[in-house]
Write an enzyme that holds these catalytic residues in place. Structure first.
Site, PDB file in Angstrom:
ATOM      1  N   GLU A   1      10.765  -1.697   9.876  1.00  0.00           N
ATOM      2  CA  GLU A   1      10.087  -0.891  11.070  1.00  0.00           C
ATOM      3  C   GLU A   1      11.178  -1.290  12.419  1.00  0.00           C
ATOM      4  O   GLU A   1      11.637  -2.530  12.566  1.00  0.00           O
ATOM      5  CB  GLU A   1       8.722  -1.484  11.342  1.00  0.00           C
TER       6      GLU A   1
ATOM      7  N   ASN B   1       0.304   6.532   9.717  1.00  0.00           N
ATOM      8  CA  ASN B   1       0.269   4.971   9.070  1.00  0.00           C
ATOM      9  C   ASN B   1      -1.110   4.302   9.886  1.00  0.00           C
ATOM     10  O   ASN B   1      -1.224   4.639  11.073  1.00  0.00           O
ATOM     11  CB  ASN B   1       1.431   4.355   9.809  1.00  0.00           C
ATOM     12  N   GLU B   2      -1.784   3.891   9.071  1.00  0.00           N
ATOM     13  CA  GLU B   2      -3.018   3.045   9.801  1.00  0.00           C
ATOM     14  C   GLU B   2      -3.562   3.847  10.495  1.00  0.00           C
ATOM     15  O   GLU B   2      -3.872   3.617  11.824  1.00  0.00           O
ATOM     16  CB  GLU B   2      -2.568   1.669  10.210  1.00  0.00           C
TER      17      GLU B   2
ATOM     18  N   TYR C   1      -2.676  -8.013   4.442  1.00  0.00           N
ATOM     19  CA  TYR C   1      -1.820  -9.287   4.996  1.00  0.00           C
ATOM     20  C   TYR C   1      -2.472 -10.437   4.727  1.00  0.00           C
ATOM     21  O   TYR C   1      -3.723 -10.477   4.800  1.00  0.00           O
ATOM     22  CB  TYR C   1      -1.696  -8.856   6.511  1.00  0.00           C
TER      23      TYR C   1
ATOM     24  N   GLU D   1       2.107  -1.923   2.636  1.00  0.00           N
ATOM     25  CA  GLU D   1       2.430  -3.020   3.408  1.00  0.00           C
ATOM     26  C   GLU D   1       1.786  -4.416   2.961  1.00  0.00           C
ATOM     27  O   GLU D   1       0.521  -4.398   3.001  1.00  0.00           O
ATOM     28  CB  GLU D   1       1.972  -2.872   4.840  1.00  0.00           C
TER      29      GLU D   1
ATOM     30  N   GLN E   1       7.995  -7.921   6.213  1.00  0.00           N
ATOM     31  CA  GLN E   1       9.288  -6.517   6.345  1.00  0.00           C
ATOM     32  C   GLN E   1      10.491  -7.333   5.913  1.00  0.00           C
ATOM     33  O   GLN E   1      10.663  -8.365   5.543  1.00  0.00           O
ATOM     34  CB  GLN E   1       9.204  -5.943   7.523  1.00  0.00           C
TER      35      GLN E   1
HETATM   36  O1  AHR Z   1       3.951  -4.855   9.732  1.00  0.00           O
HETATM   37  C1  AHR Z   1       3.573  -4.780  11.078  1.00  0.00           C
HETATM   38  C2  AHR Z   1       2.233  -3.934  11.375  1.00  0.00           C
HETATM   39  O2  AHR Z   1       1.335  -4.291  10.616  1.00  0.00           O
HETATM   40  C3  AHR Z   1       2.655  -2.496  11.297  1.00  0.00           C
HETATM   41  O3  AHR Z   1       3.262  -1.838  12.082  1.00  0.00           O
HETATM   42  C4  AHR Z   1       1.211  -2.020  10.992  1.00  0.00           C
HETATM   43  O4  AHR Z   1       1.028  -0.851  10.086  1.00  0.00           O
HETATM   44  C5  AHR Z   1       0.432  -3.094  10.461  1.00  0.00           C
HETATM   45  O5  AHR Z   1      -0.637  -3.247  11.205  1.00  0.00           O
END
Ligand code: AHR
Length: 515
Positions: A45, A193-194, A261, A318, A365
């Site tokens: 990103e 995205n999101e 995450y 992600e 990432q």
């Molecule tokens: O990867 C960092 C961020 O995490 C991304 O921009 C977003 O999609 C997510 O919240």
């Protein structure tokens, strides 16, 4: 002599196998689903030092480059690994990105502000042409994340047309004038995205309607047309998967994205440190990595109900660890340790287990951001333990899953937390080898494992292991090989194999079966 005595004692006691009670049996008689290479995908990103400084330094940099300003060292490390797919330009950034800012002569491109990540200038130096050049350098396929949040239907449609049109089309001419003669193939297209958060804070019903409209106008010649991925939910949330799978006509959607995450503490206000963490955060991180299994299973159950013919894939576009951060000047920069390698391997196992429905997974990432494969410091570069976890699992790409049964797995406990001490996943590689990926989550105890194959005999075998003395062992710029795969001893034990997994380790065993 000692061995004979032990064997004798075993026979007298009526013990059939003297090896460890921990055993795994791999069913080599039936090949399961393909473990798509896209399960080992990537994401980069416009964020911190991920793209700028990490991947791209510009053609005038003192740091050696390839192409139009990409770091030679980083590109080489990634090429060696193999990158099947790269998602770009965001993340949250995608929903404020206007593709026209990133084409044409670089000096004339507008500078804007990256409002999501540090409120820093966004020079637009890396845009569409640079991204596709990077894909070519890496041998990767494209996954473009389009702007639904602050863009328009026409803007998104035009971007795809710019990439894929030919002949006299005005956008094809413009692309040629900018240096690219032939259209590009775009394998995957994300529509926002999101969208539940940074992508617009939408309700899923409203997003589903918007998605239908945007997806309708995403047109490209059939051989260049991307699979269309809707922006879905996160963690245990199934509402977005539910609404999208229910309300979007099947001919408009190929996949639903999902994000997960791993935080050591599970608390976004105090996530936990990347290094120097207590054992509680070691086990907490691994327990949360394993929890992904149930989150995906929940999405899969929803999809089975609405899409029993399995048309819509789940795209975990992600995933990765997220710590408190190690450098306030570099957003989301975090150090990467052996713990991250274990998280990666456990995630691979989860993806394998759900391979019927999970079609892609992209680590967040690629460079210098979150669970990065590569860290840079000015001209210096290092491959992280996560890089080597990917490295060890290369033969799993496009392999076929084999079912396996683990028995006698002890629990690893710390405080009130407990997880299975060992996790495993098996597959048959494209070249016929039987692969077994193993993780010993326990940072204090080795695990001896007896491996059996049903329906095959091992002709030869080799294994490598990733481990270190400390839970937070890392590859530093001045000691880049501290955490690197090393050979692991495997012994033939009758018709079984035996190996000992060191504490806190990831190992991959490759077995060539007899013809
Ligand atoms: O990867 C960092 C961020 O995490 C991304 O921009 C977003 O999609 C997510 O919240």
């Amino acid at each position: 002599m000692m061995k004979t005595l032990t064997l004798l004692a075993g026979a007298l006691l009526g013990v059939t196998a003297l090896a460890s009670p921990l055993r795994i049996d791999v069913d080599a008689r039936h090949d399961g689903p393909v473990l798509s290479r896209y399960l080992y995908g990537h994401f980069s990103e416009h964020l911190g030092d991920g793209l700028y400084n990490g991947l791209w330094v510009g053609p005038d940099s003192d740091i050696p480059t390839v192409g139009d300003g990409f770091r030679r060292d980083v590109v080489e490390a990634l090429r060696e690994l193999g990158v099947p797919v790269l998602r770009w330009p965001g993340g949250c950034f995608a929903d404020e990105y206007h593709w026209r800012d990133g084409i044409g002569p670089r000096a004339k491109r507008p500078v804007r502000t990256n409002t999501h990540w540090g409120w820093v200038p966004e020079p637009n130096a890396v845009g569409t042409h640079e991204y596709f050049q990077l894909l070519e350098l890496l041998g990767a396929e494209a996954y473009v994340a389009g702007n639904l949040g602050s863009g328009s239907v026409a803007e998104m449609a035009d971007w795809l047309t710019y990439l894929t049109a030919d002949g006299d089309h005005v956008l094809a001419r413009e692309r040629r004038a900018n240096g690219r003669e032939r259209p590009w193939k775009v394998a995957f297209w994300g529509v926002g995205n999101e969208s539940w958060g940074c992508g617009g804070h939408l309700r899923p019903e409203h997003y589903a309607d918007l998605y239908r409209r945007y997806a309708t106008f995403l047109k490209a010649p059939p051989e260049l047309a991307p699979l269309r991925i809707a922006s879905g939910g996160y963690d245990a949330l199934t509402e977005w998967t539910e609404v999208l799978a229910r309300d979007v006509p099947k001919n408009l959607i190929d996949g639903i994205s999902h994000h997960y995450y791993t935080l050591p503490t599970g608390d976004w206000a105090h996530k936990g440190a990347s290094t120097g963490f207590p054992e509680r955060e070691w086990i907490g991180t691994l327990a949360r990595a394993l929890a992904l299994d149930e989150h995906i299973a929940a999405q899969v159950r929803v999809l089975e109900r609405h899409d029993p013919e399995n048309r819509i894939g789940l795209y975990l576009d992600e995933w990765g660890t997220w710590y408190d951060g190690d450098d306030p000047a570099r957003p989301l920069y975090q150090r990467n340790t052996l713990r991250d390698a274990l998280v990666a391997a456990l995630h691979f196992h989860v993806f394998h287990r759900h391979a019927e429905r999970v079609r892609m997974a992209n680590i967040a990432q690629m460079v210098n951001v979150l669970q990065a494969l590569i860290l840079t410091d000015g001209p210096r570069m290092v491959r992280t333990p996560t890089y080597y976890a990917f490295w060890l699992h290369r033969p799993f790409r496009d392999a076929r899953r084999l079912e396996s049964r683990l028995r006698g797995v002890p629990r690893y406990r710390h405080g009130d937390l407990s997880v299975p001490a060992v996790d495993a996943s098996a597959a048959r590689a494209a070249d016929g080898r039987i692969l077994l990926s193993l993780v010993n989550l326990d940072p204090n105890r080795p695990q001896t494992l007896s491996v059996g194959l049903d329906g095959a005999t091992a002709a030869d075998h080799e294994a490598e292991v990733l481990t270190a003395e400390a839970m937070d062992a890392e590859n530093r710029f001045d000691a880049p090989s501290a955490v690197k795969p090393r050979p692991l001893a495997v012994v033939q034990d009758g018709d079984r194999l035996r190996l000992t997994l060191p504490p806190k380790s990831v190992a991959v065993l490759r077995i060539r079966p007899s013809p």
